[in-house]
Every structure is written in structure tokens, then in C-alpha cells.
Design an enzyme around this catalytic site. Structure first.
Site, short mmCIF file in Angstrom:
data_model
loop_
_atom_site.label_atom_id
_atom_site.label_comp_id
_atom_site.label_asym_id
_atom_site.label_seq_id
_atom_site.Cartn_x
_atom_site.Cartn_y
_atom_site.Cartn_z
N GLY A 13 0.83 -1.22 0.00
CA GLY A 13 0.00 0.00 0.00
C GLY A 13 0.85 1.25 0.00
N TRP B 257 6.12 -7.10 1.95
CA TRP B 257 5.33 -7.69 0.87
C TRP B 257 6.01 -8.85 0.19
CZ3 TRP B 257 7.41 -6.84 -4.10
CH2 TRP B 257 8.36 -5.81 -4.20
N ASP C 54 11.74 5.33 -2.90
CA ASP C 54 10.95 4.11 -3.09
C ASP C 54 11.79 2.84 -3.12
OD1 ASP C 54 8.59 2.64 -3.38
OD2 ASP C 54 8.70 2.66 -5.56
N ARG D 213 17.16 -3.16 -2.91
CA ARG D 213 16.70 -2.33 -4.03
C ARG D 213 17.51 -1.03 -4.16
NH1 ARG D 213 10.25 -1.55 -5.10
NH2 ARG D 213 10.28 0.30 -6.39
#
Lengths: 520, 283
Positions: free
Chosen positions: A181, A226, A287, A314
Site C-alpha cells: 500500500g 510484501w 521508493d 533495491r
């Protein structure tokens, strides 16, 4: 009848009922004829001991069957396999497929809903229950035999902006489930459910909501978990990575490091309490989830045998942690990264304030997709390398006050990217080799004990490489490969199963003619 | 090892797939966010109920790429600033794109009912109408945001350290670049011209066969195993890379090589310099 005889009888009847299901104790040592969890086992290594397919014979690999989902959606999931039945998912869908033939046994379709239909990671199985998380953030328990709904509970309220793509993690009698989300300011939430009843056992917040004890995140929400975690049964710790903070690109409104966003966390699976945390990206404004798989290996580091945790994150950095204590042992970039000023004494990259999103734009590596993403890496024990789908990418990041402080709260645009499969030496972080996979992301990775690496390139080729040097040995243009293949042995034959576009393919060496077999 | 980069060129407005293979999941490299909202062709309004249904449908099926409010997401462009949406009348342009997808840019086809498609169209138009009346506070980059550079310093970088002058000329190909491209779009194309607006600058490939014959054409596709060019007559021809020798001349490699070298100041300075190039100078 004595009490012990009674209980014996009881145990026997349980065993009979679940003879075709999965005893969670089996997860401690996955059998070669199974791939019983998202990662195949608890370590997240995605390394198989099977050796029938070798560098010498892989060029004979041939199609065994192809299962058509009939969906436009790409299969990004890892299938699981238990008792000769494969369970594979896309958003709202689960199929049970005969692993010998690729024929459908049943299909479950979730009711039409408003959640995000971005992708799906896969199913989980416990006894004769199989579980699907859904775009409307529900957890559905199906009967593994026929796909009938046993129960269907809310993980979180989808109307607030939660959705779920996660393959749940089964640890004994805990079913651990995360949500996503990014477009709303939502607390990072991980829940454990009773796998038989669907009752919540505990809730862990990576960003505790204001007013909750230990609200430590400096005004940040987010930090969603996630991707399926990993588990060390000796330490009884579950390892999960957490996602980026929200608001995503607006840093000034949430000063400080924003724990535990973009972090690797160790949790007690029985209570959901935090044992330790390591922040891969303090105060992230790009992000860059640290949700990527925390890979567990027992191996020497600087000559000392250790329990290690590896993550290619990431944000473009490769981390090695001691998974008992969370102490950092190594931090080194594995992909283009220009956003950190230095590595601090705890091994955390320190963000350069000049690379925070700004009104006139900042040119930043990695881009939003990151140095790597959901695609699972693989650890090959023989070569001591973590093999990971990496991207060298640049993006421009913007934030101005007018973008506000809700959800994305900024704008960013990819400029350029180039993809590689990279083999990282776990002790030094140095690249042993890299393999060009085109202009974007490749796929997840599988290694096998025979010295093979399976993955996909960015143009839809499935690849078999030699693990020692990355040389291509075989390929097949099957369409976009999402996560890495799984492998297992059935009827004496090793299969490699992988999604290409919306089709699930099974490859194996050619079958021996029957006459040859019987004359042996 | 192994292969060099696959170069994919796509035109943002091209309705059909490029000859290159579908590249799943690749984010669109360009965004129309630099454009102001285009003038709408139709003044049609849509019933509130249909818009609401479309909002639900959009959030579920399209939101992850295009943002739940259609103003753009991590991989999909801002539809409220889309020319295609502005030119659409009751779905005549939007619906074919939704049905067939844009596989070259990672957009899958969607199999939706006519009622769902109509609701989607209603919602997208409604968002564009709202965007026209509501410019502030949006996730957008305005031309006025991109005026922080020093044009003189940018000119020095252009002619010196940046090496831009090796391929480009302020009185030649870039003479009117600031008249053609503005704001974010100019910045994006300056950093890496991935095909939006302006002329395409495709890479050329020369394929040398075992016989010694050499064939040169526009690079149409390349991966580790296959090379394809568009020949002079417009035919795509392909070879196994293992059978031929391939030389690629990709002028965009210089842009990629510059990305790790730019400081943000350099980037803003060169942009400021390009923004001064508004007039074609006729020799």
C-alpha cells in the site's frame, strides 16, 4: 482403551486425514519431489540439490508440458508443489495442476474486487489447506483437494488502500502474511494467522501507528513487508524485509531515519516481537524497499563459521549481516548507486541530502525500480556467490511542497536502465561475473548442485547458464519470465517449471524410450 | 559475455507495437507530464454513477501503473495530460489501446466488458476535465520548476566536458530544440532520447555474414541470440547472432555514458543552455 492408545489412535487418524497434505515439520527439510514454499525451503537460497540436469546435458532440455492460464496477467509467482500437485497464482486466481501432466485439477477465482491487481507472489500450504492473498487484502483458505473455500478473512481494510500479493510463510502453526500500500499513508503491517481457523495471532507494525507504544518512525508510515520472509529454526527467528516509507518522495515531512522502513528485521514467529533490525536505507526518499529476500546461509566469514544473512537490496547495495545479532559485516554496491555519502559505522549507507527529490529534479541511481526488485536471487554454495537480477538505472526525482504529504507526494521518471545477472562473492561483495540481460530487469534465479543457473533475460528468453562463469548453455524464448524457475524430481525425472507470460512451462530431459528403460 | 544492450525505440504515440519484441514490465521511459493538459476535442460529460464505477475499475486494473487518480504512476504516464485522451470521443481512441495493450511499453491487453470499458472511459475523461480546472497541487513538473541552471556554464559543459558538441550543434540539429521541446520533456530527452517527440535517432547495425557480405540497416531488435535490422526496402531481416558478426553504431551510447558523470548542477546548466536555443539559424 488406555489413554495412550487413544492418543495413538488419534494421531494415526490425523496422519491418515493429512496423508496427502503438508505436515509443516516437512518444511524443515523439503523433499526433492516437492517445492513446498515460496522459496522452496526456509533459507531463501533457491538452490536445489538435484543434479540430473547438468551443464553437459542441459542442451537437450525439452518441453514436458505447458499450462495455459488463459490470462493476460504475467505469472510472477513461484509455484509450489506438494504431493504431485502444483499450486500457482495470479491476482484473484489459483490453479491446482497435476505436476506430471500439466492438467488442471481445479481453479479458484476470487470475487471481482477493487484492489490493486499488480502481481502475485504465490500460494502457501499447511496440511490440506492452501492459501491465497488477494488484491482486496483478504486471506482465503482453500481445501487443497478441490479448491473449495474453507474460510476468507480480512488481512487489512482494502478501502484504506491496502492490497496483498504475498505468498504467506508457514512456521509451525503460524501463517505469516504481509500487505502492500504505497499510495496511502498506511502503517507497515505484518500479521500471523492461525492456519486452521484464520484467527489473528499477532500483529507487528514496522511503523507503529501514532499513539501505539513504540511509535518510532519519525512521522513516517509505510514499511510494508510484501515479500515472503525466511526462517531459522535454531534461532526461532523469521527474517523479513520492509518497504519504503510513506509519503514516498516527501522527505522533509518525516525527518530522521524512519525506522523500521527499508529495513531487514528479525521477528519471533510465536509473538511477533522484534529481535533486531538493520536499516538498509535510512530516511529513504526514492521508493527503495528493502523487502528483497533475506537469504540465510551458514558459511565462514573471515575464516569464522557464522550464521549469515545476505540481501541484495533495491537501493543498489549488497549487505551481509550476522543473523543472530543483526550486526553488519559487509556493505558494498552491486549496482549503479550515487545517492550515499558514506557507509556509517553500523554499515548503513548514509543518504546524501543533495540527492533527495527536489523541485528542479535530481539525477539519481538507481531509478525507482531499483538495483534489484521482487525477483528472488539464488545462493550457490559451491561458488559462494549470490546470483541476482541487477539493474544499472538512472531516474530523475522531483518533490515540491505543492506535491503534498500524502501517498506518492512527488514525481519521478526513469531515464535509462541496463540489466545484468550478477554473481556476487558473499565474502567480499565483488562481482565474479555478470551476464548482460538487456535493457531492463531480468527474472528470478534458480541454481542447482550440478552447477547450473536458470533465469530469464529482459526480452523473454529463459536461460540456463554455467554457474561458475555465467556462460549461456541453453535458452528458450518462452516470453517474459517473472520469478525464477522451481525444480523437483518426480518418477525419477528432474523437472524445471517456470512462468513465461501467462503460461506455466515444464522442462525436462527427454524421456527414455520404454524399451530402453526396461532393458536396463 | 555476452551481449550488448538491447536498444528499443518506441514512439509514445505509435498505436501499434514496435518491431522489437515485447518487453514485459519495462517502465515507460518518458512521461507527458511536462506537457500542459492538451485541449480536449469533445465537451462530453459523463454520468456521476458511471464515473464512480469507472473509478473503481480504474483503481483495480490500471491504478498501479497510471496512479489511482490517472495522473501517472511508477510505470505509466499521466493520462490527464495525454493527447490521446484529449482526442478521444466516447472511447474511440482509449478503448482500442485498453483492449490490445501496448506490449512494447509493458502495457498488457485487458479483457473487459463493454460496460466496464465505457465506465473506464468516463472516469479518465472526468479526471482530465478536473485536471483542466485544477493545476495546482498535482504530481507534476512545471516548466517554471526547471529554470535553476546557468546557461553560460551549460554551454561550456556542452562544448567541453560533456562532449555534446561532438554530435550536436546549436546552429544545426538543436537550433530550435527549445521551441520543439519544453520543460520535463526537454530534460528527459536531453538525458536519454528514448523516442518521445522530435526525430528518432535509431542505432544502425551492420551484420557481416559468413560469406563476407555486409548488410547495414536500422537496428530493429537485438538480444543475446538474435539480431534484426530493417533493411532499405523496409523488410525486417534477422540472423542468429552465433552465425554473423554484428557491429552496432548507437549514437545514444554517449548519452548513457554521460549519466554517471553529470552533477545535478551540470544537468540543470545544460538544460538552461538548451532552453536558449529557440530559433533555427538558416545558413
Amino acid at each position: 482403551m488406555t489413554r495412550s492408545a487413544l492418543s495413538l489412535l488419534f494421531c494415526a487418524s490425523i496422519a491418515a486425514v493429512h496423508a496427502q497434505g503438508l505436515d509443516p515439520a516437512m518444511l524443515l527439510k523439503a523433499a526433492p519431489d516437492s517445492w513446498p514454499t515460496y522459496h522452496g525451503d526456509y533459507t531463501g537460497q533457491r538452490h536445489s540439490k538435484l543434479t540430473q540436469i547438468t551443464p553437459d546435458n542441459v542442451r537437450q532440455l525439452t518441453l514436458s508440458w505447458a499450462f495455459q492460464t488463459g490470462q493476460a496477467a504475467q505469472i510472477k509467482a513461484s509455484p509450489i508443489l506438494v504431493n504431485g500437485i502444483i499450486y500457482v497464482t495470479t491476482p484473484d486466481n489459483m490453479w491446482a495442476i497435476d505436476a506430471r501432466s500439466g492438467r488442471q485439477i481445479w481453479r479458484y477465482t476470487h470475487p471481482k474486487n477493487e484492489g490493486f491487481h499488480i502481481g502475485h507472489r504465490g500460494a502457501a500450504i499447511y496440511k490440506d489447506f492452501v492459501y491465497l492473498t488477494t488484491p482486496d487484502a483478504r486471506l482465503v483458505a482453500l481445501d487443497a483437494r478441490d479448491g473449495k473455500v474453507r474460510w476468507n478473512v480480512e488481512i487489512e481494510d482494502a478501502r484504506r488502500g491496502f492490497w496483498s500479493t504475498m505468498a504467506p510463510l508457514v512456521v509451525r502453526n503460524h501463517l505469516i502474511v504481509g500487505v502492500s500500500g504505497d499510495f496511502d499513508n498506511l502503517p507497515g503491517t505484518l500479521k500471523s494467522f492461525d492456519p486452521e481457523t484464520g484467527k489473528v495471532q499477532w500483529t507487528f507494525y514496522s511503523t507503529p501507528p501514532p499513539g501505539t507504544a513504540g511509535a518510532i518512525s519519525g512521522g513516517a508510515t509505510g514499511g510494508q513487508m510484501w515479500i515472503t520472509g525466511t526462517y531459522d529454526p535454531e534461532l526461532n527467528l523469521v527474517y523479513v524485509g520492509t518497504g519504503n516509507p510513506t509519503p514516498v518522495l516527501n522527505g522533509p515531512v518525516r525527518p530522521g531515519d524512519n525506522p523500521w522502513t527499508c529495513s531487514i528485521l528479525a521477528l519471533n514467529p510465536d509473538t511477533g516481537t522484534l529481535a533486531w533490525g538493520f536499516q538498509a536505507s535510512p530516511h529513504d526518499t526514492h521508493d527503495w524497499d528493502a523487502a528483497e529476500v533475506p537469504v540465510l546461509i551458514d558459511a565462514p566469514f573471515n575464516g569464522q563459521p557464522r550464521k549469515l544473512l545476505l540481501q541484495a537490496s533495491r537501493n543498489g547495495y549488497f549487505f551481509v549481516l550476522d543473523r543472530t545479532t543483526g550486526k553488519n559485516l559487509l556493505t558494498t554496491p552491486f549496482a549503479a548507486a550515487n545517492w550515499a555519502q558514506e557507509i556509517d559505522k553500523d554499515g548503513r549507507p548514509v543518504p546524501d541530502p543533495a540527492k533527495e527529490p527536489a523541485r528542479d529534479g535530481r539525477l539519481v541511481a538507481p531509478n525507482e525500480g531499483g538495483g534489484t526488485n521482487y525477483r528472488s536471487p539464488s545462493f550457490d554454495p559451491k561458488t559462494g556467490t549470490l546470483i541476482v537480477s541487477a539493474v544499472d538505472g538512472y531516474g530523475i526525482y522531483f518533490f515540491k511542497e505543492e506535491h503534498g504529504d500524502y501517498g506518492w507526494a512527488g514525481a519521478d521518471y526513469g531515464v535509462y536502465s541496463k540489466g545484468f545477472l550478477r554473481a556476487i562473492d558473499y565474502q567480499t561483495g565483488k562481482l565474479r561475473w555478470q551476464h548482460d540481460i538487456g535493457s531492463g530487469s531480468g527474472a528470478g534465479v534458480l541454481t542447482t548442485d550440478s552447477g547450473l543457473t536458470f533465469t530469464g533475460d529482459s526480452t523473454g528468453n529463459l536461460l540456463a547458464l554455467r554457474t561458475s562463469d555465467g556462460t549461456t548453455l541453453w535458452h528458450s524464448a518462452i516470453g517474459g519470465v517473472g520469478n525464477g524457475p522451481i525444480t523437483y524430481e518426480l518418477d525419477g525425472r528432474q523437472f524445471m517449471v517456470v512462468g513465461g507470460g501467462g503460461v506455466l512451462y515444464s522442462f525436462a530431459l527427454p524421456e527414455q524410450p520404454r524399451s530402453t528403460q526396461s532393458s536396463r | 559475455m555476452l551481449t550488448s544492450i538491447v536498444v528499443l525505440f518506441t514512439l509514445a504515440q505509435a498505436p501499434t507495437a514496435s518491431p522489437a519484441a515485447p518487453a514485459p514490465q519495462r517502465p515507460s521511459q518518458a512521461s507527458p507530464a511536462a506537457q500542459s493538459t492538451p485541449k480536449r476535442a469533445s465537451n462530453e460529460t459523463y454520468p456521476a454513477e458511471q464515473v464512480r464505477a469507472g473509478a473503481t475499475m480504474f483503481a483495480a486494473q490500471c491504478g498501479f501503473c497510471h496512479g489511482r487518480d490517472a495522473t501517472g504512476g511508477q510505470t505509466g504516464p499521466d493520462l490527464t495530460r495525454s493527447t490521446l485522451v484529449a482526442e478521444d470521443a466516447r472511447g474511440d481512441k482509449i478503448i482500442p489501446v485498453v483492449r490490445t495493450g501496448r506490449p512494447d511499453k509493458g502495457m498488457p491487453p485487458f479483457n473487459l466488458s463493454d460496460a466496464d470499458l465505457a465506465a473506464l472511459v468516463a472516469f479518465i475523461h472526468d479526471q482530465q476535465i478536473k485536471a483542466e480546472s485544477q493545476q495546482g497541487g498535482r504530481r507534476a513538473v512545471d516548466e517554471s520548476d526547471l529554470q535553476t541552471g546557468d546557461a553560460r556554464a551549460g554551454q561550456a559543459f556542452f562544448n567541453g566536458a560533456g562532449g555534446c558538441a561532438r554530435c550536436h550543434s546549436p546552429s544545426g540539429d538543436l537550433a530550435d530544440v527549445a521551441a520543439r521541446l519544453k520543460g520535463l520533456e526537454l530534460l528527459q530527452r536531453m538525458l536519454y532520447p528514448s523516442g518521445r517527440g522530435g526525430a528518432r535517432t535509431p542505432a544502425k547495425a551492420t551484420v557481416t555474414l559468413a560469406s563476407g557480405q555486409a548488410i547495414t540497416g536500422r537496428l530493429a531488435y537485438r538480444d543475446e541470440f538474435l539480431i534484426a535490422i530493417k533493411d532499405a526496402e523496409g523488410w525486417q531481416r534477422s540472423w542468429r547472432t552465433s552465425d554473423v558478426k554484428v557491429t552496432i553504431d548507437d549514437p545514444l551510447e554517449a548519452h548513457a555514458a554521460l549519466l554517471p558523470k553529470y552533477t545535478d548542477t551540470d544537468m540543470h546548466n545544460v538544460l538552461a543552455y538548451l532552453q536558449t536555443l529557440r530559433q533555427a539559424v538558416k545558413p
